[in-house]
Structure formats: structure tokens, C-alpha cells
Design a protein around this motif. Structure first.
Motif, short mmCIF file in Angstrom:
data_model
loop_
_atom_site.label_atom_id
_atom_site.label_comp_id
_atom_site.label_asym_id
_atom_site.label_seq_id
_atom_site.Cartn_x
_atom_site.Cartn_y
_atom_site.Cartn_z
N LEU A 1 0.85 -1.19 0.00
CA LEU A 1 0.00 0.00 0.00
C LEU A 1 0.88 1.24 0.00
O LEU A 1 1.79 1.37 0.84
N TRP A 2 0.65 2.12 -0.94
CA TRP A 2 1.40 3.36 -0.99
C TRP A 2 0.84 4.30 0.08
O TRP A 2 -0.34 4.61 0.08
N VAL A 3 1.70 4.74 0.99
CA VAL A 3 1.24 5.52 2.14
C VAL A 3 1.84 6.92 2.11
O VAL A 3 3.04 7.10 1.93
N GLU A 4 0.97 7.90 2.29
CA GLU A 4 1.40 9.28 2.54
C GLU A 4 0.81 9.70 3.88
O GLU A 4 -0.28 9.26 4.27
N ILE A 5 1.55 10.54 4.61
CA ILE A 5 1.05 11.06 5.89
C ILE A 5 0.85 12.56 5.75
O ILE A 5 1.81 13.33 5.78
N PRO A 6 -0.39 12.98 5.57
CA PRO A 6 -0.67 14.43 5.39
C PRO A 6 -0.32 15.22 6.65
O PRO A 6 -0.34 14.70 7.77
N GLU A 7 -0.05 16.49 6.45
CA GLU A 7 0.22 17.40 7.58
C GLU A 7 -1.11 17.90 8.14
O GLU A 7 -1.52 19.04 7.91
N VAL A 8 -1.78 17.04 8.88
CA VAL A 8 -3.08 17.39 9.44
C VAL A 8 -2.92 17.90 10.87
O VAL A 8 -1.86 17.79 11.47
N GLN A 9 -4.01 18.45 11.39
CA GLN A 9 -4.06 18.86 12.79
C GLN A 9 -4.84 17.83 13.58
O GLN A 9 -5.38 16.87 13.03
N CYS A 10 -4.89 18.01 14.89
CA CYS A 10 -5.75 17.17 15.74
C CYS A 10 -7.15 17.14 15.15
O CYS A 10 -7.64 18.14 14.62
#
Length: 316
Positions: free
Chosen positions: A219-228
Motif C-alpha cells: 500500500l502506498w502511504v502518505e502522511i498528510p500534515e493534518v491537525q488534531c
């Protein structure tokens, strides 16, 4: 909760009576009058024993409950929403019993009229606490396990000295992944991993284990710059901050959804928040609903892979 379908939640922040005190107490009495005769949820959380004890003290007469007695069950609710599973009267039932959102309505009213203690507002700001703590993780983790510090935390912040505090990561999960991601083809799908405050600031090893499972399944995974996700602010009723965070996260996640990514969330509370609360908080934003439809709890997502015969179960 009807996880697979649609629930007509009793929560409308644009209702003119939403913050009207008299309307709030009348709705509380209406809900309590149904709950007191059912009591199927008595073991679920402190809210319901508090309600039933108060009713019993007044010989089953809801009208005799003081404002303090009406408020206490709503104060004690921590929005886990497990009562949805047991309650036979949640929407679309004609009685429309929606206790968690009644609790939230009360807390929003209380915050608008009385505010919240500075220390309480700080404690729910997990992004701020996390970002300030990670650079000093070694020191913070040691101090959090010393008796004098625990006594101070109990006296000034209300954190019981016996409570087990989550550790602080030495680096965020987002930063770790930037340095350690493994190459995959991504033929099994594309994921935007909503890292959550718990994984990003507190449980790095669990986050790494999750990422390795996802990589193992191509699975290609990206981790977005999200907030709580915003749900801690429900505890103090700061709905405006929750809406701000919802707007930010929807904007960020929308770009991933448009690019064909599924949004996978490793903490059920956060998944419920994005999937069910964001469309309520942002009723005029079609992107909130669009994003919500692509949100999956990580266990749900992996199970879907298994059902398709695509889950790699070759583990040691």
C-alpha cells in the motif's frame, strides 16, 4: 451507531434554539424521561448512573431535578458513542435519543456562557502539548514518573497521580516516516494515513508497526500534515476551535481524496470524528461529506483487503 449507514444525528449548531438555556434543559428532561424507564445503558459510562441516581432521589420525577442534577450526566459524557450500539431509541426512531450530542450541546452552551479554565483548555490542545513536549521527550518522560511531579499534576491539573500517562515520542511519526519509508509499488492501493495525535506524539512504535504492515501489503502511504481531529475540544465545548480544525483537515484531505487516496485512521475516536462529526460541523461544505465517505478505521480497511483475498498474512 449504524457504522455502515446514515444516522440522522440530533445536532444542529445553526438552530436558533441551540444555545438557548431553557430549550437545552427542556430537551435534557425529554431525553431523561425516556432513559430513566429503559436503563439498558447503565453500565456504559458514568453519565447514566448519575442520571438514574438523581431520578431515584426524586421519586422518578424529572421536574424535580435541579440544574446541577440535569447537568451532571452531560458533564460526565466523554463522547465515546458506545451508547448508540445499545440504545433502541436513537434516530431515526421517533424519540430521537442522541445523548452524546445532547452532552456536546450542553458543553458548547457552557463554554459560550462561562468559558473554561486555562489549564483545561491547555490539556485538550494535544497539538500544542505534543509539539512542545517532543523535543524534550527524555526529560518529560522521566519527570512524569516521579512522585513530586505527579502530586503537582494532580493538585494543579486534576490528573490523578495513579493514572498512567502516555509516553512522549522522541520524534513525531510524520518525521520518522520521512526518513524511513520503504519503497513499495502501491499496487494494492493508495492511503493517506491520518497519523492522529496519539501515534504522532505518544506511541511511535505502534505507528511504525502499522506502517510496516501497510507497506508489507503493498500500500502506498502518505502522511498528510493534518491537525488534531478536534474531539478533545468537545470536552470543554470549544466548538469554534473544533470547526477550525475540521476546516483545515478537510482542505488537506480533500486533495488526497481527489488523487484517489483512501483515508485510513488508526484511532477509532478520530475516525468517527472525521467520518460523522465533520459533516455536521461543516454542513455547507460538500468537501466534508466527500472526505467522510473515504474514511476507514485501519482494522476495517485491512479486513476489506482480507475479504478480497489481498491481505498479506505472511507474518513471523
Amino acid at each position: 451507531m449504524d457504522i455502515g449507514g446514515t444516522k440522522d444525528f440530533e445536532f444542529n449548531i445553526r438552530d436558533p434554539k441551540f444555545l438557548d438555556e431553557q430549550a437545552l434543559w427542556e430537551e435534557a428532561k425529554r431525553v431523561y424521561s425516556k432513559c430513566k424507564d429503559c436503563r439498558m445503558c447503565v453500565t456504559y459510562c458514568p453519565s447514566f448512573p448519575a442520571l438514574f441516581d438523581a431520578v431515584d432521589r426524586h421519586d422518578d420525577d424529572i421536574e424535580k431535578l435541579s440544574k446541577e442534577e440535569l447537568a451532571l450526566p452531560l458533564e460526565l459524557c466523554f463522547h465515546c458513542k458506545q451508547c448508540y450500539f445499545k440504545c433502541p431509541y436513537t434516530p431515526p426512531h421517533e424519540w430521537r435519543i442522541d445523548f452524546p450530542h445532547l452532552s456536546l450541546r450542553y458543553k458548547v452552551w457552557k463554554f459560550k456562557n462561562k468559558g473554561a479554565k486555562l489549564i483545561d483548555r491547555l490539556m485538550v490542545n494535544t497539538d500544542l502539548v505534543g509539539k512542545l513536549s517532543v523535543p524534550f521527550a527524555g526529560i518529560v518522560n522521566k519527570l512524569n514518573n516521579t512522585k513530586p511531579v505527579r502530586v503537582i499534576l494532580e493538585n494543579f491539573m486534576g490528573i490523578d497521580r495513579r493514572a498512567k500517562l502516555p509516553p512522549i515520542n522522541s520524534q513525531t511519526l510524520v518525521d520518522w516516516y520521512k526518513e524511513n519509508r520503504k519503497p513499495v509499488k502501491g499496487e494494492n492501493g493508495k492511503i493517506a494515513l491520518f497519523s492522529t495525535c496519539l501515534f504522532n506524539y505518544n506511541y511511535l512504535e505502534k505507528g511504525i508497526a502499522l506502517l510496516r504492515v501497510l507497506e508489507k501489503n503493498d500500500l502506498w502511504v502518505e502522511i498528510p500534515e493534518v491537525q488534531c481531529c478536534g474531539i478533545p475540544f468537545f470536552d470543554v465545548g470549544d466548538i469554534d476551535t473544533v470547526i477550525e480544525k475540521a476546516k483545515h483537515n478537510v482542505k488537506v484531505l480533500k486533495s488526497y481524496v481527489s488523487a484517489g487516496y483512501d483515508i485510513v485512521v488508526p484511532v477509532p475516536t478520530c475516525a468517527l470524528q472525521i467520518k460523522y462529526e465533520y459533516p455536521l460541523l461543516l454542513p455547507e461544505d460538500p468537501d466534508a461529506k466527500l472526505v467522510s465517505e473515504k474514511v476507514f478505521d485501519v482494522h476495517e480497511y485491512l479486513w476489506k483487503l482480507k475479504e478480497k483475498g489481498r491481505l498479506n498474512q505472511d507474518f513471523r
